[in-house]
Scaffold this active site. Structure first.
Site, PDB file in Angstrom:
ATOM      1  N   LEU A 102      50.453  33.316  37.906  1.00 39.38           N
ATOM      2  CA  LEU A 102      49.942  34.417  38.439  1.00 39.38           C
ATOM      3  C   LEU A 102      49.285  35.135  37.203  1.00 39.38           C
ATOM      4  O   LEU A 102      49.342  34.918  35.991  1.00 39.38           O
ATOM      5  CB  LEU A 102      51.312  35.529  38.630  1.00 39.38           C
ATOM      6  CG  LEU A 102      51.932  35.501  39.851  1.00 39.38           C
ATOM      7  CD1 LEU A 102      53.094  36.376  39.948  1.00 39.38           C
ATOM      8  CD2 LEU A 102      51.331  35.526  40.987  1.00 39.38           C
ATOM      9  N   ASP A 103      48.208  35.849  37.546  1.00 40.54           N
ATOM     10  CA  ASP A 103      47.448  36.270  36.682  1.00 40.54           C
ATOM     11  C   ASP A 103      48.173  37.269  35.612  1.00 40.54           C
ATOM     12  O   ASP A 103      49.365  37.663  36.230  1.00 40.54           O
ATOM     13  CB  ASP A 103      46.235  37.435  36.970  1.00 40.54           C
ATOM     14  CG  ASP A 103      45.205  36.477  37.850  1.00 40.54           C
ATOM     15  OD1 ASP A 103      45.166  35.328  37.945  1.00 40.54           O
ATOM     16  OD2 ASP A 103      44.769  37.323  38.988  1.00 40.54           O
ATOM     17  N   LYS A 104      47.794  37.522  34.635  1.00 41.65           N
ATOM     18  CA  LYS A 104      48.362  38.385  33.425  1.00 41.65           C
ATOM     19  C   LYS A 104      48.599  39.565  33.912  1.00 41.65           C
ATOM     20  O   LYS A 104      49.822  40.426  34.039  1.00 41.65           O
ATOM     21  CB  LYS A 104      47.703  38.659  32.000  1.00 41.65           C
ATOM     22  CG  LYS A 104      48.125  39.180  31.039  1.00 41.65           C
ATOM     23  CD  LYS A 104      47.167  39.478  29.888  1.00 41.65           C
ATOM     24  CE  LYS A 104      47.794  40.325  28.891  1.00 41.65           C
ATOM     25  NZ  LYS A 104      46.948  40.382  27.648  1.00 41.65           N
ATOM     26  N   ASP A 105      47.690  40.229  34.967  1.00 44.41           N
ATOM     27  CA  ASP A 105      47.809  41.562  35.330  1.00 44.41           C
ATOM     28  C   ASP A 105      48.448  41.783  36.687  1.00 44.41           C
ATOM     29  O   ASP A 105      48.330  42.926  37.526  1.00 44.41           O
ATOM     30  CB  ASP A 105      46.394  42.470  35.444  1.00 44.41           C
ATOM     31  CG  ASP A 105      45.418  41.475  35.603  1.00 44.41           C
ATOM     32  OD1 ASP A 105      45.511  40.236  36.061  1.00 44.41           O
ATOM     33  OD2 ASP A 105      43.935  41.975  35.761  1.00 44.41           O
ATOM     34  N   THR A 106      48.873  40.618  37.067  1.00 39.50           N
ATOM     35  CA  THR A 106      49.731  40.599  38.644  1.00 39.50           C
ATOM     36  C   THR A 106      51.193  40.626  38.217  1.00 39.50           C
ATOM     37  O   THR A 106      51.615  39.922  37.431  1.00 39.50           O
ATOM     38  CB  THR A 106      49.140  39.482  39.236  1.00 39.50           C
ATOM     39  OG1 THR A 106      47.693  39.394  39.598  1.00 39.50           O
ATOM     40  CG2 THR A 106      49.867  39.186  40.715  1.00 39.50           C
TER      41      THR A 106
END
Ligand code: URA
Length: 235
Positions: A102-106
């Site tokens: 998962l992306d850092k900002d997800t």
């Protein structure tokens, strides 16, 4: 640990069959044939062989789900002083790793395990299981854009596979979308939403196939149930 138990826990055969192997002289500890049932094995020191092939204890398999907060990266090591997801999993001695990314900002559902075979299968492009996200986006997409999103968009030079999207809430300047995709390309949901000119403001994964995040609090985790594990293995 008793020898027949060690053999059974190595996944070679059942405990009863292990006893037969021992009685038949097919089992060695440190290269010495052992015919005595109940002989003790030190799993850290002794080398056990069945038919002259070394066997080892199977590691206990662990399957957990984490509700990943924004700001944590899905890597095993921290490179830029980033916070990493493994920091959120306390009390587990085994080495576990994230299944996919998962992306850092997800935020949201992240599976973690030490079962390399299952992790590999779940993330392999030919297996890609449906992953569902809730996205807060700018504006409210119209029907034409939704259709385009479903059929496929050209992202990084390649068409996306069939996707699912529906509006679950409309606000004045934003909307909430539920999106499901099979693929797992880099920042795919964000790129797809940007393509239809409704950039993502916030993104959260809520399901992987039938595995649902449910009401686990942000930053908390739980073990998967036996049923959930069986389901993932059946995919
Ligand atoms: N798609 C994204 O854009 N980000 C994620 O973290 C997962 C899917």
């Amino acid at each position: 640990m008793r020898l027949q138990k060690y053999i059974a826990y190595s996944g070679v055969t059942s405990r009863r069959k292990a006893e037969e192997l021992i009685l038949k002289g097919r089992v060695k500890i440190n290269d010495k044939v052992i015919r005595e049932l109940g002989t003790k094995v030190d799993p850290d020191k002794d080398i056990v062989k069945v038919d002259n092939r070394q066997i080892k204890l199977e590691k206990k398999k662990i399957y957990i789900m984490l509700n990943k907060p924004e700001g944590y990266v899905t890597t095993l090591k921290s490179y830029h002083n980033d916070k990493i997801v493994i920091d959120l999993i306390q009390d587990i001695d085994e080495r576990i790793f994230p299944v996919g990314r998962l992306d850092k900002d997800t935020s949201g559902l992240l599976l973690m395990t030490n079962d390399g075979k299952l992790a590999h299968r779940l993330t392999h492009p030919s297996y890609e299981v449906l992953k569902t996200y809730v996205a807060l986006v700018e504006g409210v997409p119209n029907g034409k854009k939704l259709t385009k999103f479903r059929k496929g968009l050209k992202i990084d030079g390649k068409m996306t596979a069939k996707a699912y999207i529906r509006i679950t809430k409309k606000y004045k300047d934003t909307s909430l979308l539920e999106i499901s995709i099979h693929e797992g390309r880099n920042r795919q949901v964000r790129k797809m939403c940007k393509y239809i000119r409704h950039p993502v403001i916030k993104l959260k994964r809520i399901a992987i196939g039938e595995i649902k995040l449910g009401d686990i609090k942000l930053g908390q985790w739980r073990y998967l149930t036996d049923k959930e594990v069986r389901y993932l293995k059946s995919l």
